[in-house]
Design a protein around this motif. Structure first.
Motif, PDB file in Angstrom:
ATOM      1  N   GLY A   1       0.871  -1.244  -0.073  1.00  0.00           N
ATOM      2  CA  GLY A   1      -0.007   0.036   0.035  1.00  0.00           C
ATOM      3  C   GLY A   1       0.666   1.305   0.056  1.00  0.00           C
ATOM      4  O   GLY A   1       0.243   2.382   0.271  1.00  0.00           O
ATOM      5  N   MET A   2       2.099   1.219  -0.246  1.00  0.00           N
ATOM      6  CA  MET A   2       2.880   2.591  -0.203  1.00  0.00           C
ATOM      7  C   MET A   2       2.809   3.097  -1.699  1.00  0.00           C
ATOM      8  O   MET A   2       2.361   2.485  -2.490  1.00  0.00           O
ATOM      9  CB  MET A   2       4.385   1.894  -0.117  1.00  0.00           C
ATOM     10  CG  MET A   2       4.425   1.291   1.165  1.00  0.00           C
ATOM     11  SD  MET A   2       6.365   0.807   1.529  1.00  0.00           S
ATOM     12  CE  MET A   2       6.232  -0.464   3.132  1.00  0.00           C
ATOM     13  N   LYS A   3       3.116   4.530  -1.662  1.00  0.00           N
ATOM     14  CA  LYS A   3       2.898   5.174  -2.744  1.00  0.00           C
ATOM     15  C   LYS A   3       4.331   5.189  -3.502  1.00  0.00           C
ATOM     16  O   LYS A   3       5.205   6.006  -3.346  1.00  0.00           O
ATOM     17  CB  LYS A   3       2.489   6.529  -2.298  1.00  0.00           C
ATOM     18  CG  LYS A   3       1.109   6.843  -1.579  1.00  0.00           C
ATOM     19  CD  LYS A   3       0.578   8.104  -1.770  1.00  0.00           C
ATOM     20  CE  LYS A   3      -0.743   7.872  -1.338  1.00  0.00           C
ATOM     21  NZ  LYS A   3      -1.278   7.667   0.016  1.00  0.00           N
ATOM     22  N   VAL A   4       4.458   4.228  -4.253  1.00  0.00           N
ATOM     23  CA  VAL A   4       5.804   3.848  -4.860  1.00  0.00           C
ATOM     24  C   VAL A   4       6.210   5.275  -5.634  1.00  0.00           C
ATOM     25  O   VAL A   4       7.210   5.652  -5.623  1.00  0.00           O
ATOM     26  CB  VAL A   4       5.596   2.716  -5.826  1.00  0.00           C
ATOM     27  CG1 VAL A   4       7.024   2.451  -6.622  1.00  0.00           C
ATOM     28  CG2 VAL A   4       5.508   1.440  -4.890  1.00  0.00           C
ATOM     29  N   ASN A   5       5.312   5.643  -6.683  1.00  0.00           N
ATOM     30  CA  ASN A   5       5.529   6.913  -7.457  1.00  0.00           C
ATOM     31  C   ASN A   5       5.913   8.255  -6.739  1.00  0.00           C
ATOM     32  O   ASN A   5       6.929   8.907  -7.181  1.00  0.00           O
ATOM     33  CB  ASN A   5       4.409   7.078  -8.399  1.00  0.00           C
ATOM     34  CG  ASN A   5       4.631   5.870  -9.600  1.00  0.00           C
ATOM     35  OD1 ASN A   5       5.442   5.370  -9.812  1.00  0.00           O
ATOM     36  ND2 ASN A   5       3.495   6.035 -10.246  1.00  0.00           N
ATOM     37  N   ARG A   6       5.162   8.435  -5.671  1.00  0.00           N
ATOM     38  CA  ARG A   6       5.434   9.504  -4.816  1.00  0.00           C
ATOM     39  C   ARG A   6       6.903   9.480  -4.222  1.00  0.00           C
ATOM     40  O   ARG A   6       7.713  10.293  -4.309  1.00  0.00           O
ATOM     41  CB  ARG A   6       4.430   9.510  -3.683  1.00  0.00           C
ATOM     42  CG  ARG A   6       4.556  11.008  -3.034  1.00  0.00           C
ATOM     43  CD  ARG A   6       3.636  10.635  -1.701  1.00  0.00           C
ATOM     44  NE  ARG A   6       4.503   9.929  -0.834  1.00  0.00           N
ATOM     45  CZ  ARG A   6       3.900  10.000   0.408  1.00  0.00           C
ATOM     46  NH1 ARG A   6       3.197  10.338   0.861  1.00  0.00           N
ATOM     47  NH2 ARG A   6       4.847   8.987   1.266  1.00  0.00           N
ATOM     48  N   ASN A   7       7.307   8.148  -3.932  1.00  0.00           N
ATOM     49  CA  ASN A   7       8.611   8.273  -3.290  1.00  0.00           C
ATOM     50  C   ASN A   7       9.570   8.157  -4.050  1.00  0.00           C
ATOM     51  O   ASN A   7      10.736   8.597  -3.785  1.00  0.00           O
ATOM     52  CB  ASN A   7       8.570   6.607  -2.676  1.00  0.00           C
ATOM     53  CG  ASN A   7       7.843   6.465  -1.071  1.00  0.00           C
ATOM     54  OD1 ASN A   7       7.435   7.487  -0.696  1.00  0.00           O
ATOM     55  ND2 ASN A   7       7.879   5.221  -0.591  1.00  0.00           N
ATOM     56  N   ILE A   8       9.449   7.959  -5.388  1.00  0.00           N
ATOM     57  CA  ILE A   8      10.608   7.828  -6.436  1.00  0.00           C
ATOM     58  C   ILE A   8      10.680   9.333  -6.693  1.00  0.00           C
ATOM     59  O   ILE A   8      11.818   9.823  -6.672  1.00  0.00           O
ATOM     60  CB  ILE A   8      10.101   7.031  -7.704  1.00  0.00           C
ATOM     61  CG1 ILE A   8      10.216   5.665  -7.584  1.00  0.00           C
ATOM     62  CG2 ILE A   8      10.923   7.595  -8.841  1.00  0.00           C
ATOM     63  CD1 ILE A   8       9.813   5.000  -8.831  1.00  0.00           C
ATOM     64  N   VAL A   9       9.749  10.179  -6.951  1.00  0.00           N
ATOM     65  CA  VAL A   9      10.011  11.639  -7.225  1.00  0.00           C
ATOM     66  C   VAL A   9      10.621  12.137  -5.787  1.00  0.00           C
ATOM     67  O   VAL A   9      11.559  12.864  -6.072  1.00  0.00           O
ATOM     68  CB  VAL A   9       8.616  12.124  -7.522  1.00  0.00           C
ATOM     69  CG1 VAL A   9       8.800  13.798  -7.700  1.00  0.00           C
ATOM     70  CG2 VAL A   9       7.875  11.884  -8.403  1.00  0.00           C
ATOM     71  N   LEU A  10      10.005  11.991  -4.540  1.00  0.00           N
ATOM     72  CA  LEU A  10      10.629  12.748  -3.395  1.00  0.00           C
ATOM     73  C   LEU A  10      12.092  12.056  -3.349  1.00  0.00           C
ATOM     74  O   LEU A  10      12.898  13.239  -2.960  1.00  0.00           O
ATOM     75  CB  LEU A  10       9.777  12.295  -2.167  1.00  0.00           C
ATOM     76  CG  LEU A  10       8.452  12.835  -1.912  1.00  0.00           C
ATOM     77  CD1 LEU A  10       7.619  12.468  -0.863  1.00  0.00           C
ATOM     78  CD2 LEU A  10       8.731  14.276  -1.914  1.00  0.00           C
ATOM     79  N   SER A  11      12.379  10.833  -3.769  1.00  0.00           N
ATOM     80  CA  SER A  11      13.738  10.336  -3.267  1.00  0.00           C
ATOM     81  C   SER A  11      14.719  11.185  -4.334  1.00  0.00           C
ATOM     82  O   SER A  11      15.752  11.378  -4.069  1.00  0.00           O
ATOM     83  CB  SER A  11      13.659   9.025  -3.501  1.00  0.00           C
ATOM     84  OG  SER A  11      14.989   8.529  -3.631  1.00  0.00           O
ATOM     85  N   MET A  12      14.314  11.478  -5.354  1.00  0.00           N
ATOM     86  CA  MET A  12      14.987  12.027  -6.517  1.00  0.00           C
ATOM     87  C   MET A  12      15.310  13.563  -5.980  1.00  0.00           C
ATOM     88  O   MET A  12      16.416  14.344  -6.361  1.00  0.00           O
ATOM     89  CB  MET A  12      14.579  12.099  -8.060  1.00  0.00           C
ATOM     90  CG  MET A  12      14.830  10.721  -8.705  1.00  0.00           C
ATOM     91  SD  MET A  12      16.435  10.195  -8.811  1.00  0.00           S
ATOM     92  CE  MET A  12      16.587  10.828 -10.324  1.00  0.00           C
ATOM     93  N   MET A  13      14.129  14.259  -5.416  1.00  0.00           N
ATOM     94  CA  MET A  13      14.235  15.631  -5.067  1.00  0.00           C
ATOM     95  C   MET A  13      15.202  15.578  -3.988  1.00  0.00           C
ATOM     96  O   MET A  13      15.925  16.761  -3.764  1.00  0.00           O
ATOM     97  CB  MET A  13      12.801  16.151  -4.671  1.00  0.00           C
ATOM     98  CG  MET A  13      12.015  16.269  -5.758  1.00  0.00           C
ATOM     99  SD  MET A  13      10.436  16.766  -5.374  1.00  0.00           S
ATOM    100  CE  MET A  13      10.875  18.437  -4.863  1.00  0.00           C
ATOM    101  N   ILE A  14      15.112  14.800  -2.806  1.00  0.00           N
ATOM    102  CA  ILE A  14      16.029  14.816  -1.729  1.00  0.00           C
ATOM    103  C   ILE A  14      17.417  14.586  -2.161  1.00  0.00           C
ATOM    104  O   ILE A  14      18.326  15.533  -1.863  1.00  0.00           O
ATOM    105  CB  ILE A  14      15.628  13.882  -0.510  1.00  0.00           C
ATOM    106  CG1 ILE A  14      14.042  14.454  -0.174  1.00  0.00           C
ATOM    107  CG2 ILE A  14      16.666  14.013   0.440  1.00  0.00           C
ATOM    108  CD1 ILE A  14      13.499  13.410   0.953  1.00  0.00           C
ATOM    109  N   ALA A  15      17.645  13.705  -3.083  1.00  0.00           N
ATOM    110  CA  ALA A  15      18.942  13.594  -3.508  1.00  0.00           C
ATOM    111  C   ALA A  15      19.682  14.737  -4.403  1.00  0.00           C
ATOM    112  O   ALA A  15      20.673  15.074  -4.080  1.00  0.00           O
ATOM    113  CB  ALA A  15      18.857  12.176  -4.541  1.00  0.00           C
ATOM    114  N   GLY A  16      18.620  15.286  -5.129  1.00  0.00           N
ATOM    115  CA  GLY A  16      18.865  16.598  -5.732  1.00  0.00           C
ATOM    116  C   GLY A  16      19.354  17.885  -4.749  1.00  0.00           C
ATOM    117  O   GLY A  16      20.296  18.527  -5.107  1.00  0.00           O
ATOM    118  N   ALA A  17      18.598  17.762  -3.833  1.00  0.00           N
ATOM    119  CA  ALA A  17      18.950  18.822  -2.725  1.00  0.00           C
ATOM    120  C   ALA A  17      20.124  18.746  -2.027  1.00  0.00           C
ATOM    121  O   ALA A  17      20.873  19.753  -1.961  1.00  0.00           O
ATOM    122  CB  ALA A  17      17.854  18.768  -1.461  1.00  0.00           C
TER     123      ALA A  17
END
Lengths: 543, 364
Positions: free
Chosen positions: B240-256
């Motif tokens: 039930g995890m939001k896989v796509n949201r996690n992918i975007v957030l992870s890339m954003m945090i990495a970018g930060a």
């Protein structure tokens, strides 16, 4: 009882040996030693667990020797040692009376040992012949001599009654034929000793019957078979001798003719086992899951589920049976949200969930034991305790304000490990990947049953489990039913469907071809409906 | 060997083998490996073990300067990697971070207490935005993040140069006007402490980033779900995890994290925005750092310092007559040996077995 009868059965075994001594001597060409495999006092340690503790296994030439034990009893470890995948920490191995050091599978092949793995090791895009010759291709100059290969494959397949289509691609043939390809692979490499690891786990009743014929044929031609299994019925039907392991130790070796299924089950589990699920008549309530004219596309993009309607009431178990690949997976995925429904409606407690997200469905009271434990059920690189909270990791007490509470997660794991007898080397902190398949399955079942969902989709809950664990899991599923939950049991095991369900729906080609009461049907009737040759007449209940 | 010990021992063996190979190559060129090690020791500690001269603390400062940005880009790669993504966009994220820092430094006028944090945050935000694009394309259309992030690196380079040269109007076609004091991480105190090195307060955001990385990944529910997605996307979806949201957030945090490196360089090491002829390689060094550091905060800290030391030692090696490329060779071979860690594991196990066998023989 055990202490009395174990020596008794040994006596019987030796008696049997004496009786059969003459013919054995003849088939081995008068050699004094009738054992083709001797694994003497084998010990193997893994971190935190002794997988094999002083185990001795002696296999007669040209016989079928069953290796019986629960999950984690050490069967696979013992056979992996024989096949050269692990080195033993103690003990000796003799093949045809000569001491052997089997350092890797190539050495095993040299000694004429072949293994048919539970999960087939075939290249999907290759043809049957290409798969069989892979790694030992006959060549003419720099080219593969495919014609010669095909001839050898055909002659082998004729000799042993292994019917395959040499030119067909693996992805296009049935699971049963894939298994025959695996067997041919071994024979092509001149294997004399064939290890079958849980060979019937993936087969339909008809295919199991064929396999048993093949095994008899192989032995008649002088091959020796070691059969790893926990299905007592098959041992009784096909094996000559049976060695039982429990928790890494040898319990005993018995002649199959002189023993009963009950007795073998007792040796394996260490106590008496109930083969049938004791359950009262179902007391049903309102409809909790309703499916209306559902259509779902499968992985190949065609409709796997066609116009399917079903109802499950509170307090009943509906068994869904069918031959693998008739839309069961697509139906389960559509209900649980892993796949999109093309058309039709799904209602949970009267609320439509057809297009809700997975987490919304879970929150509404849906539960799901997935059929594929490695793809969906577990994050193999997580530790066991982390895997036991995959749905609820963000809820109290496992987390507070977004911070994980590791102690609560660990406590939860310890509780479930104890309650469901999940065996793991390092307790809650065991890497899930290192656990045996059966214990991985138990972990999933423990997690899902513990959530106690209102509508519970249970797919292949006991795949790869032994009788002791199956008995426990069935009783827990029935207990959930008695709490007033609606349960959809999807299984390829007819025995399981017949034993556990209250009603049985048969799926064929993505459609429900009939729904019958579990009390009023039998294996034959279901088998005919499963193969699509009979559709239910007006006499059955409504779906 | 337990998993935990393995995670520490294997990279150490790889590092050892890397230095061994470097020494052999130095020997082959007819120089003394001792001179190389002397240069390296001097490179991070300022201690000269050959000549009897006092400790030169300037080297310590310069060594830290080299380590800071690659620790951050290492964190960037590791964070995405934990979510199962292979992001090689740190280079571009760093450049847009630097560009954002330049923009805010030049255009905003405010007291230091506001201006400097604003500069730093803007760089992180720009990096996050740059990371969000490949993340979104991956989540929405399943476009591979490697392809997109490579393209984003080129876009970042040319965007940076365009803005620096045409909008901020560089006089010498290399750099912008100097930044106001209020936008700088520079510290006369730290400089005087390290005999005029470029050491600055940039290490504070680096330490904060390390702590955040470790905390988010290991302690939070968000980190748990990121790891689940990284290890098994399908199981995460099933749960039930939001896989796509996690992918975007992870890339954003990495970018930060990578964007942050941009401001640490621009307003720390330098005090002007720079036009670049080509990428400087911080992003790729970050991949090496994350690999050697095992995608763990502590490992990345040490690996970043190791590679920072190798970078800082290059001019010193050259002054000893040892080709500076040797440092690059050592760095590359360490990465290679880390990639070969399965083989190293087998060797170690064999070695151990032989030892136990010979011990038994001794007993007999």
């Amino acid at each position: 009882m055990i202490f009395v009868s174990r020596p008794l059965s040994r006596v019987a075994f030796f008696l049997a040996l004496v009786v059969y001594w003459e013919p054995i001597k003849v088939t081995t060409g008068g050699r004094a030693v009738g054992y083709i495999i001797e694994m003497l006092n084998i010990t193997k340690d893994f971190p935190g667990i002794r997988a094999n503790d002083n185990i001795t296994l002696q296999v007669q030439e040209s016989s079928i020797h069953a290796l019986l034990g629960e999950n984690g009893a050490g069967k696979s470890t013992l056979m992996s040692i024989l096949f050269g995948l692990y080195a033993p920490d103690g003990g000796t191995i003799k093949i045809r009376g000569k001491e052997a050091r089997i350092a890797d599978p190539n050495a095993a092949t040299q000694l004429g040992i072949g293994m048919v793995h539970q999960h087939f090791k075939l290249v999907q895009g290759f043809t049957v012949t290409e798969n069989i010759i892979l790694g030992s291709e006959p060549t003419r100059g720099p080219f593969i001599d495919i014609k010669k290969a095909q001839e050898k494959v055909l002659s082998l397949s004729k000799l042993y009654g292994l019917s395959v289509d040499p030119g067909a691609k693996i992805e296009d043939i049935t699971v049963g034929m894939q298994q025959r390809v695996e067997i041919l692979k071994m024979l092509f490499r001149d294997a004399e000793i064939l290890i079958f690891d849980e060979p019937t786990a993936v087969l339909t009743p008809q295919e199991i019957h064929e396999l048993i014929q093949i095994m008899r044929r192989l032995v008649a031609e002088g091959k020796t078979i070691v059969l790893i299994t926990h299905k007592l019925k098959e041992i009784k039907e096909v094996a000559d001798t049976c060695t039982v392991l429990r928790r890494g130790k040898l319990v005993g070796t018995v002649g199959v003719a002189d023993t009963s299924e009950e007795r073998m089950a007792e040796m394996m589990v260490g106590r008496e086992v109930n083969f049938h699920v004791g359950k009262a008549q179902a007391v049903t309530g309102e409809v909790l899951l309703r499916i209306e004219k559902l259509n779902v596309k499968n992985a190949k993009g065609v409709l796997g589920v066609k116009n399917l309607s079903l109802e499950i009431k509170a307090g009943e178990i509906l068994g869904l049976c069918g031959i693998d690949g008739n839309g069961q997976t697509d139906l389960v995925h559509a209900i649980t949200g892993l796949a999109k429904a093309e058309d039709g409606k799904i209602f949970l407690r009267g609320k439509e969930i057809t297009n809700l997200s997975i987490i919304q469905r879970l929150d509404l009271g849906l539960g799901h034991i997935p059929e594929d434990r490695h793809r969906h059920g577990l994050v193999l690189d997580f530790n066991l305790d982390e895997n036991l909270v995959v749905h609820d990791y963000f809820r109290f007490p496992y987390a507070h304000l977004g911070i994980l509470n590791k102690k609560a997660i660990k406590d939860n794991a310890q509780r479930l490990i104890k309650e469901f007898d999940v065996r793991s080397g390092q307790g809650a902190a065991t890497p899930t990947r290192s656990m045996s398949g059966g214990n991985q399955q138990k972990a999933i079942v423990a997690r899902e049953i513990d959530r106690s969902p209102d509508v519970f989709i249970v797919a292949q809950p006991t795949r790869g489990l032994d009788v002791g664990a199956i008995e426990y899991i069935h009783s827990r599923i029935v207990a959930e039913r008695d709490k007033g939950k609606a349960i959809l049991l999807v299984s390829l095991e007819l025995d399981e469907i017949l034993d556990v369900s209250d009603r049985i729906a048969v799926i064929y080609g993505g459609e429900i071809v009939g729904t019958v009461s579990a009390r009023e049907t039998n294996e034959n009737e279901l088998g005919l409906m499963m193969s699509g040759s009979v559709r239910q007449s007006a006499k059955g209940g409504k779906a | 060997m337990t998993k935990r010990r393995e995670k520490v021992v294997l990279p150490l063996v790889a590092v050892f083998l890397g230095f061994l190979l470097g020494s052999i190559i130095v020997l082959a060129t007819g120089r003394s490996p001792l001179a190389m090690f002397a240069a390296m020791i001097k490179g991070f500690s300022g201690i000269d073990i050959i000549n009897d001269v006092p400790i030169n603390t300037r080297h310590i400062g310069e060594f830290i300067i080299q380590a800071m940005p690659i620790i951050l880009t290492g964190l960037a790669f590791a964070f995405a990697s934990r979510t199962g993504l292979f992001s090689i966009g740190a280079e571009g994220q760093l450049m847009v971070g630097a560009l954002a820092a330049t923009t805010v430094a030049l255009l905003v006028q405010a007291p230091k207490a506001i201006h400097l944090p604003l500069v730093i945050l803007s760089s992180a935000a720009a990096g996050a935005l740059w990371g969000a694009i490949p993340g979104f394309l991956k989540a929405r259309f399943n476009v591979h993040e490697v392809t997109v992030s490579i393209m984003m690196n080129y876009i970042a380079l040319h965007l940076n140069n365009f803005v620096i040269l045409n909008i901020f109007g560089s006089v010498d076609r290399v750099k912008t006007a100097f930044f106001p004091e209020s936008a700088l991480l520079k510290s006369p105190f730290l400089q005087s402490l390290t005999r005029g090195s470029r050491l600055n307060w940039g290490f504070i955001p680096v330490v904060v980033a390390l702590v955040i990385f470790s905390f988010v990944i290991n302690k939070t529910t968000f980190g748990y779900s990121l790891r689940a997605v990284g290890y098994n996307k399908e199981a995460a979806r099933y749960a039930g995890m939001k896989v796509n949201r996690n992918i975007v957030l992870s890339m954003m945090i990495a970018g930060a994290f990578a964007g942050l490196a941009g401001s640490v360089i621009t307003v720390g090491t330098f005090n002007f925005g720079r036009a670049l002829p080509s990428a400087e390689g911080y992003g790729f060094d970050g991949i090496a750092v994350a690999l050697v550091g095992g995608n763990q905060a502590s490992g990345i800290l040490f690996a970043g310092m190791l590679f920072g030391m190798l970078k800082a030692a290059q001019p010193l090696m050259q002054s000893q007559g040892i080709p500076r490329e040797i440092a690059g060779i050592i760095q590359a071979s360490i990465v290679l040996f880390v990639a070969m860690q399965y083989g190293i594991k087998l060797l170690l196990e064999k070695f151990k077995k032989k030892e136990s066998v010979s011990a038994e023989v001794d007993r007999v």
